[in-house]
Design a protein around this motif. Structure first.
Motif, PDB file in Angstrom:
ATOM      1  N   UNK A 256     -23.923  12.486 -26.187  1.00  0.00           N
ATOM      2  CA  UNK A 256     -22.630  11.899 -25.834  1.00  0.00           C
ATOM      3  C   UNK A 256     -22.770  10.393 -25.742  1.00  0.00           C
ATOM      4  N   UNK A 257     -22.083   9.694 -26.626  1.00  0.00           N
ATOM      5  CA  UNK A 257     -21.984   8.223 -26.576  1.00  0.00           C
ATOM      6  C   UNK A 257     -20.492   7.901 -26.665  1.00  0.00           C
ATOM      7  N   UNK A 258     -20.123   6.987 -27.557  1.00  0.00           N
ATOM      8  CA  UNK A 258     -18.696   6.713 -27.758  1.00  0.00           C
ATOM      9  C   UNK A 258     -17.985   7.975 -28.223  1.00  0.00           C
ATOM     10  N   UNK A 259     -18.681   8.726 -29.069  1.00  0.00           N
ATOM     11  CA  UNK A 259     -18.187  10.026 -29.516  1.00  0.00           C
ATOM     12  C   UNK A 259     -19.327  11.034 -29.312  1.00  0.00           C
ATOM     13  N   UNK A 260     -19.030  12.285 -29.544  1.00  0.00           N
ATOM     14  CA  UNK A 260     -20.046  13.323 -29.414  1.00  0.00           C
ATOM     15  C   UNK A 260     -20.786  13.451 -30.740  1.00  0.00           C
TER      16      UNK A 260
END
Length: 104
Positions: A77-81
């Motif tokens: 998990x970051x800006x998006x998965x």
């Protein structure tokens, strides 16, 4: 104590049942079970070997002697998965994912 004393009404003793003797014909099924386990193990090691090759193809900086211990499907998990694979060796934990056709 009276040994001939009968049980109160509604409470009956279960009849004694003699257990069956061991059936030796069941032993013939054991090798098939063992063979199935061996085949699954071979399949697991074959798959791990294939994944080990992929691991070294993706992560070129890791020396070929570094053996892959396990790989897992997972997500970061970051800006998006980022859905991908985590590769675990003795000295490295690596993650690889493709998002819109690009390696991340």
């Amino acid at each position: 104590m009276d040994l001939n004393h009968s049980e109160p009404p509604g409470r009956r003793k279960a009849p004694l049942v003699r257990s069956k003797t061991f059936d030796h014909s069941l032993l013939t099924h054991v090798p098939q079970d063992v063979e199935a386990k061996v085949e699954r193990k071979k399949s697991h090691y074959s798959q791990l070997s294939k994944t080990n090759s992929q691991y070294h193809k993706i992560f070129k900086d890791i020396c070929k002697e570094e053996v892959l211990r396990q790989s897992y499907t997972c997500a970061l998990q970051k800006d998006i998965l980022y859905q991908g694979r985590m590769f675990v060796s003795d000295n490295w934990i690596c993650f690889q994912s493709k998002v819109f056709g690009k390696d991340t």
